[in-house]
Design a protein around this motif. Structure first.
Motif, PDB file in Angstrom:
ATOM      1  N   SER A 374       0.848  -1.192   0.000  1.00  0.00           N
ATOM      2  CA  SER A 374       0.000   0.000   0.000  1.00  0.00           C
ATOM      3  C   SER A 374       0.881   1.238   0.000  1.00  0.00           C
ATOM      4  CB  SER A 374      -0.917   0.007   1.226  1.00  0.00           C
ATOM      5  OG  SER A 374      -0.164  -0.082   2.416  1.00  0.00           O
ATOM      6  N   PRO A 375       0.344   2.377  -0.435  1.00  0.00           N
ATOM      7  CA  PRO A 375       1.115   3.622  -0.426  1.00  0.00           C
ATOM      8  C   PRO A 375       1.552   3.995   0.984  1.00  0.00           C
ATOM      9  CG  PRO A 375      -0.874   3.850  -1.744  1.00  0.00           C
ATOM     10  CD  PRO A 375      -0.994   2.554  -1.008  1.00  0.00           C
ATOM     11  N   GLN A 376       2.662   4.713   1.095  1.00  0.00           N
ATOM     12  CA  GLN A 376       3.189   5.081   2.397  1.00  0.00           C
ATOM     13  C   GLN A 376       2.315   6.088   3.120  1.00  0.00           C
ATOM     14  OE1 GLN A 376       5.805   3.734   4.035  1.00  0.00           O
ATOM     15  NE2 GLN A 376       5.863   2.265   2.333  1.00  0.00           N
ATOM     16  N   ASP A 377       1.579   6.914   2.369  1.00  0.00           N
ATOM     17  CA  ASP A 377       0.796   7.955   3.017  1.00  0.00           C
ATOM     18  C   ASP A 377      -0.477   7.426   3.667  1.00  0.00           C
ATOM     19  OD1 ASP A 377      -0.254   7.334   0.529  1.00  0.00           O
ATOM     20  OD2 ASP A 377      -1.159   9.322   0.277  1.00  0.00           O
ATOM     21  N   GLN A 378      -0.880   6.211   3.314  1.00  0.00           N
ATOM     22  CA  GLN A 378      -2.049   5.596   3.947  1.00  0.00           C
ATOM     23  C   GLN A 378      -1.967   4.087   3.795  1.00  0.00           C
ATOM     24  OE1 GLN A 378      -6.958   5.562   3.874  1.00  0.00           O
ATOM     25  NE2 GLN A 378      -5.858   6.892   2.475  1.00  0.00           N
ATOM     26  N   LEU A 379      -1.931   3.388   4.916  1.00  0.00           N
ATOM     27  CA  LEU A 379      -1.807   1.940   4.878  1.00  0.00           C
ATOM     28  C   LEU A 379      -3.168   1.277   4.711  1.00  0.00           C
ATOM     29  CD1 LEU A 379       0.713   1.348   7.817  1.00  0.00           C
ATOM     30  CD2 LEU A 379       1.214   1.440   5.365  1.00  0.00           C
ATOM     31  N   VAL A 380      -3.146   0.107   4.088  1.00  0.00           N
ATOM     32  CA  VAL A 380      -4.340  -0.739   4.112  1.00  0.00           C
ATOM     33  C   VAL A 380      -4.625  -1.101   5.562  1.00  0.00           C
ATOM     34  CG1 VAL A 380      -5.365  -2.910   3.392  1.00  0.00           C
ATOM     35  CG2 VAL A 380      -3.853  -1.675   1.840  1.00  0.00           C
ATOM     36  N   GLN A 381      -5.873  -0.946   5.974  1.00  0.00           N
ATOM     37  CA  GLN A 381      -6.241  -1.230   7.352  1.00  0.00           C
ATOM     38  C   GLN A 381      -7.020  -2.537   7.445  1.00  0.00           C
ATOM     39  OE1 GLN A 381      -5.610  -0.236  10.282  1.00  0.00           O
ATOM     40  NE2 GLN A 381      -4.513   1.699   9.923  1.00  0.00           N
ATOM     41  N   ALA A 382      -7.131  -3.036   8.661  1.00  0.00           N
ATOM     42  CA  ALA A 382      -7.927  -4.229   8.925  1.00  0.00           C
ATOM     43  C   ALA A 382      -8.411  -4.176  10.363  1.00  0.00           C
ATOM     44  CB  ALA A 382      -7.117  -5.503   8.681  1.00  0.00           C
ATOM     45  N   ALA A 383      -9.470  -4.892  10.633  1.00  0.00           N
ATOM     46  CA  ALA A 383     -10.013  -4.977  11.983  1.00  0.00           C
ATOM     47  C   ALA A 383     -10.694  -6.327  12.134  1.00  0.00           C
ATOM     48  CB  ALA A 383     -10.997  -3.849  12.253  1.00  0.00           C
ATOM     49  N   MET A 384     -10.783  -6.798  13.374  1.00  0.00           N
ATOM     50  CA  MET A 384     -11.419  -8.094  13.577  1.00  0.00           C
ATOM     51  C   MET A 384     -11.991  -8.207  14.985  1.00  0.00           C
ATOM     52  SD  MET A 384      -7.951 -10.437  13.533  1.00  0.00           S
ATOM     53  CE  MET A 384      -8.901 -11.909  13.204  1.00  0.00           C
ATOM     54  N   ALA A 385     -12.923  -9.134  15.128  1.00  0.00           N
ATOM     55  CA  ALA A 385     -13.566  -9.396  16.413  1.00  0.00           C
ATOM     56  C   ALA A 385     -13.748 -10.900  16.570  1.00  0.00           C
ATOM     57  CB  ALA A 385     -14.911  -8.697  16.495  1.00  0.00           C
ATOM     58  N   VAL A 386     -13.428 -11.412  17.751  1.00  0.00           N
ATOM     59  CA  VAL A 386     -13.595 -12.835  18.061  1.00  0.00           C
ATOM     60  C   VAL A 386     -14.551 -12.964  19.243  1.00  0.00           C
ATOM     61  CG1 VAL A 386     -12.451 -14.952  18.791  1.00  0.00           C
ATOM     62  CG2 VAL A 386     -11.287 -13.383  17.211  1.00  0.00           C
TER      63      VAL A 386
END
Length: 809
Positions: A374-386
C-alpha cells in the motif's frame, strides 16, 4: 457590695428601658420611699431612695453607649467585614464529596489477571485507615501536623509561631496549615496562593472538623494527598516508589513518603536523592523527639537506601488498547456509567478478554505479511472481532494496524462499512431456512429484471439453475436477490435486526440482499450476527464486561441479552452450507484442521467519476465460525480514493487467512469437535423455486427474464433499492465477485489445508420427493412440469454446476 448590686440592677433597667427610669408611686419616709397606696406600716417593705443613683447613671449613660459603639465599630466590625468580603463567594461544602474522590479503576481479563489501570488525570487507589501502617500515620503527623488531635481545623499556636518566624526571616519560610486545611485545599480549592483562598481554606477546614472524626479526616488526607510522579494517595505512592502494597512498607519507607507531600518534586528520591535523604532523616528525627519511635529504630531506618527506580508509573497508554477502549465504550454506552466513574471511580472491571487470542490478533494486525502493498501515506487497514458464541463473550478485538488506543477510532466496533456478500446469510438464507427451505432447493440464475433492478453476477455469466447450497458457497448474486424477493424483504430485515445489525430506518431495498446497507456494519456486529447460526439458533448479544465492583465493594454482574432467532434445524442448515463455502467455495483459505463455516464478502468500487476506468474493490470481509468461536475480519482503506483502494483483494484472500491463523492459535489447546446436528434432521431432494401464483411475478419467456407486469413496471416503495436521490449511483455499488486468488498474497501458509475435517454427518438426506414449483432456465421457456432429479441430490447438484468454476468470489 450592695451598692454595686444596685448599680448593675439600675444599669440593666436603663438599657432595657432605652435609658428611661419609671418612678414607683411612693412617698418619702425617712431614707426610704413607701408606696402611696399603702398605709404606714413599719412591717411593710420599704423601697430605697434611688434618685441619687439614677442621676449618676444618667450622667454615665451617653459615654457608655459611645464606648460600646466605638468598640463594635473599631474592634469587632473590621474583622467581620473582612470575613464577609472574603467568604461571600466561598466554595460550598458538601460532606459527601470527600468520599467520592478520584480513584484509579482497574480492568481484568477472563482469568482475573490485571490488564491495565485507568488513571484518568490522577493515579489514586483509596485504602482504609486500618490497612495503613501505624508508623506511616505517625510519620505523617510528625512531619505535617503534630497537634492534629488537639485542634479543630485551625492551629492558632502554629499560626502565631509561623508569623513570628516569617517576620524574623523576612520571607514566608514556614507554613501553619493543618492536615485538615491541606485536605480542604486539595479536595475543594485551586492551588493559587491568595488571602481569599486562605480564608476559604480555614472555613472549609472548620466544616470538615464538624462533619468527620479525626480518624476519618486522616484517612481521607492519606488518600487525597499528592506524592509525586503521578501518585495520589499512599497506596499509589507505595506502588510507585517501592512496588509494594501500602500495608507492607517499613519505617524508612514510611518516613520517605511522609516527607514528600510538602514539596513532592523537590524531595523526590529519583530526581533529588540527597535532599530526599535529608528530608527522610529529618522525619525520623521528629518522630524520635516526639517519642513516636526509639533512637535505635531511627538509626536503623536511616541506614536503608533510597529507591532507585519507579514502578507502575502513571501513563495514559495501556496494553491491548482496542479491547480496553471497547470496554470503556461498553461501560458508557450500554451499562450507564459516566466517563468520570470509569476513569475516576475506583472500579474493578472484569472482562471476557482471552489474553492469548488478543495477543494473536495484535500480532497479525501488525505483521506486514498479512497485508498487500500500500502507499506510504495511507496503509491498508484491517479490523477483527472474536466472540465465543456459546455465551456472547468477546474474547478479542483488533482495532486496526498500529492501533494506539486513547479512545481513538476503534474499527472493530465503530467501523461502518457495507458487508457485501457476507450479509447474504443474514438477510436472505437464514430467514429462508427458518421459513422451511432447504439447502437443496433450486433457484434461478438467469438475467432477471426486478422492476428495473437487474443484478449481475461476479463473472457476468448465468448458470440457469443452482441449488441454494451452490448459491451460498459460490456467492452468486442473482439467486440471492431472487430468494430475498421471494421470502419478502421485510422478513430479512426483521431477522437482521434481531441479530443486532443497525437497521433503524432502513428501507426494504432489494440491494440489502447483497449487503447494500445505508450505514454499514462493524466486525463486532457481523460476528454477533453470525453467532446464532453457530449456536443452534440462539442469539446472545456480544459483551466484553462480565462484572463490576465499585470502590465500596458493591458488585454488579452483567447478564447478557439472549433470545432464539432460529430453530436448531434452520441454524444447522446454514452451518452446513457455510461449511461447503469453506471446503469448496469462496472461503477455502479459511480452512483449518477442524470444522469451519464461513462466508466471504467483497464490495466493488462505486461507479463514479472519481473511479472511471478504475477496477478494484473498496472492502473485503470474511466472517466465519468453528463450533467454539465466531470471528469477523474486515480489510480496506480508511479513506478510499483513486490512489487508495484494494487491487485484486477479496474476502477469501487476506481476511480469510487472518481468520484462520487467529482461530488456529486460539483453539490449539481445545479438542476438535463437530457442529452439533439436530436429531432427526432430514433434507428434501430440493424443490424448484420459480414462478408461482404466490410470487405474482409474470414471466416473459421471449426474453428469458422475470419481469413485473405492466401495472408493476415501477418498483413498489418497499422494493426500491436506495432512496431516489441516491439510487442512480448506489445501484452501481453492487457486490463484485471474482474468480481469482491474488498472486501477491504472502501470508503464512497461504495454501488451503487439504486434510481439513468435514462436518460430521453433514451430507443431506435425499429420500423426500420434490415439489411442483417451476424455475426459469437461461434461454429456455419456463414450464410447470416437474423437473426429474436423481434421488442422490449430490449428483443432481453436480449436474447443475458442471463446468462452473469454484474459486474466490
Amino acid at each position: 457590695m450592695l451598692n454595686c448590686g444596685r448599680f448593675f440592677l439600675a444599669f440593666y433597667e436603663l438599657l432595657d428601658r432605652g435609658g428611661g427610669y419609671v418612678k414607683s408611686p411612693t412617698r418619702k419616709v425617712g431614707c426610704f420611699h413607701v408606696k402611696e397606696n399603702e398605709k404606714e406600716n413599719p412591717q411593710k417593705e420599704l423601697v430605697p431612695n434611688k434618685a441619687p443613683l439614677t442621676q449618676k447613671l444618667r450622667t454615665y449613660r451617653r459615654p457608655l453607649l459611645i464606648t460600646a459603639v466605638l468598640f463594635f465599630v473599631l474592634i469587632l466590625l473590621p474583622p467581620l467585614l473582612v470575613l464577609a468580603y472574603y467568604l461571600h463567594d466561598r466554595t460550598s461544602f458538601d460532606p459527601d464529596s470527600l468520599l467520592t474522590m478520584q480513584a484509579t479503576s482497574f480492568i481484568y481479563d477472563q482469568e482475573g489477571e490485571l490488564i491495565t489501570a485507568l488513571h484518568g488525570e490522577q493515579n489514586r487507589i483509596p485504602v482504609t485507615i486500618d490497612t495503613i501502617p501505624e508508623t506511616l500515620q505517625q510519620a505523617i503527623l510528625a512531619a505535617e501536623d503534630l497537634r492534629f488531635h488537639n485542634h479543630q481545623g485551625l492551629d492558632i499556636r502554629a499560626i502565631v509561631r509561623a508569623l513570628f518566624t516569617n517576620v524574623q526571616d523576612g520571607a514566608f519560610s514556614q507554613g501553619a496549615s493543618t492536615i485538615t486545611q491541606q485536605l480542604a485545599k486539595n479536595a475543594f480549592l485551586s492551588p493559587e496562593k491568595t488571602i481569599r483562598r486562605k480564608f476559604h481554606e480555614a472555613f472549609l477546614a472548620y466544616q470538615i472538623e464538624k462533619n468527620y472524626t479525626k480518624e476519618e479526616i486522616l484517612e481521607m488526607y492519606l488518600n487525597w494527598i499528592y506524592f509525586g510522579h503521578g501518585a495520589y494517595g499512599v497506596q499509589a505512592a507505595a506502588q510507585t516508589y517501592f512496588d509494594k502494597d501500602i500495608s507492607e512498607i517499613n519505617l524508612a519507607e514510611a518516613a520517605l513518603l511522609a516527607g514528600l507531600p510538602r514539596r513532592p518534586s523537590f524531595y523526590s528520591p529519583i530526581q533529588n536523592a540527597e535532599v530526599a535523604l535529608e528530608r527522610r532523616n529529618m522525619v525520623l528525627t521528629l518522630m524520635t523527639q516526639n517519642q513516636l519511635i526509639s533512637s535505635a529504630e531511627a538509626k536503623t531506618a536511616a541506614l536503608e537506601p533510597l529507591p532507585q527506580e519507579l514502578y507502575n508509573t502513571f501513563s495514559l497508554q495501556y496494553p491491548h488498547p482496542a479491547y480496553v477502549d471497547y470496554v470503556i465504550e461498553e461501560l458508557v454506552t450500554r451499562h450507564g456509567y459516566t466517563d468520570n466513574q470509569v476513569f475516576r471511580g475506583g472500579l474493578h472491571i472484569y472482562t471476557a478478554m482471552d489474553r492469548k487470542t488478543q495477543e494473536k490478533i495484535e500480532e497479525v494486525l501488525n505483521n506486514q505479511s498479512y497485508f498487500p502493498p500500500s502507499p506510504q501515506d495511507q496503509l491498508v487497514q484491517a479490523a477483527m472481532a472474536v466472540v465465543d458464541h456459546r455465551n456472547g463473550l468477546i474474547q478479542g478485538l483488533g482495532g486496526g494496524r498500529s492501533y494506539e488506543g486513547g479512545r481513538s477510532f476503534n474499527r472493530a466496533s465503530q467501523l461502518k462499512r457495507q458487508p457485501g456478500s457476507a450479509a447474504k446469510p443474514i438477510f436472505v438464507y437464514a430467514p429462508a431456512m427458518e421459513a422451511g427451505f432447504t439447502p437443496n432447493d433450486i433457484l434461478p440464475d438467469s438475467p432477471i429484471n426486478f422492476g428495473g433492478y437487474r443484478p449481475r453476477n461476479y463473472d457476468n455469466s448465468f448458470r440457469g439453475t443452482v441449488s441454494i447450497r451452490q448459491a451460498v458457497s459460490l456467492s452468486i448474486n442473482i439467486p440471492a436477490v431472487y430468494l430475498f424477493r421471494h421470502i419478502g424483504p421485510e422478513v430479512g430485515i426483521e431477522f437482521a435486526k434481531n441479530v443486532g445489525l443497525p437497521l433503524e430506518g432502513e428501507q426494504a431495498y432489494l440491494a440489502l440482499a447483497l449487503g447494500g446497507m445505508t450505514k454499514g456494519v462493524s466486525p463486532l456486529q457481523m460476528a454477533g450476527a453470525y453467532a446464532p447460526m453457530a449456536n443452534s439458533g440462539l442469539y446472545i448479544e456480544p459483551l466484553a464486561v462480565t462484572r463490576i465492583v465499585d470502590y465500596q465493594g458493591k458488585e454488579v454482574v452483567i447478564k447478557p441479552i439472549e433470545k432464539r432467532v432460529l430453530s436448531e434445524e434452520a441454524a444447522y442448515k446454514m452451518t452446513d452450507m457455510l461449511v461447503t463455502a469453506v471446503q469448496s467455495g469462496t472461503g477455502t483459505r479459511a480452512q483449518m484442521r477442524r470444522p469451519v463455516a464461513g462466508k466471504t464478502g467483497t464490495v466493488e468500487l462505486p461507479h463514479t467519476a472519481e473511479f472511471r476506468n478504475v477496477s478494484g474493490n473498496k472492502d473485503a470481509w470474511f466472517v466465519g465460525y468453528t463450533p467454539e468461536l465466531t470471528c469477523a475480519v474486515w480489510m480496506g482503506y480508511d479513506i478510499t480514493d483513486r490512489n487508495h483502494y484494494l487491487r485484486q483483494i477479496y474476502g477469501g484472500s487476506y481476511p480469510a487467512a487472518m481468520f484462520r491463523d487467529v482461530l488456529s492459535l486460539a483453539l490449539q489447546d481445545q479438542p476438535v469437535q463437530a457442529f452439533a446436528r439436530p436429531e432427526g434432521l432430514r433434507y428434501a431432494s430440493g424443490k424448484f423455486l420459480g414462478t408461482s401464483a404466490s410470487t405474482a411475478i409474470p414471466v416473459s419467456t421471449e426474453e428469458s427474464t422475470i419481469v413485473e407486469s405492466q401495472a408493476q413496471a415501477e418498483p413498489a416503495a418497499t422494493e426500491r433499492l436506495y432512496p431516489p436521490e441516491q439510487e442512480e449511483q448506489a445501484l452501481e455499488e453492487i457486490e463484485k465477485d471474482s474468480t481469482e486468488i491474488p498472486p501477491t498474497y504472502v501470508g503464512t501458509d497461504a495454501q488451503p489445508v487439504t486434510d481439513a475435517q468435514p462436518v460430521t454427518d453433514s451430507q443431506p438426506v435425499t429420500d423426500s420427493q420434490p415439489r411442483a414449483i417451476t424455475t426459469p432456465v437461461a434461454n429456455q421457456p419456463i414450464t410447470t412440469d416437474f423437473i426429474n432429479s436423481s434421488s442422490d441430490s449430490s449428483n443432481s447438484e453436480e449436474r447443475v454446476i458442471e463446468g462452473v468454476p469454484k474459486g474466490e468470489e
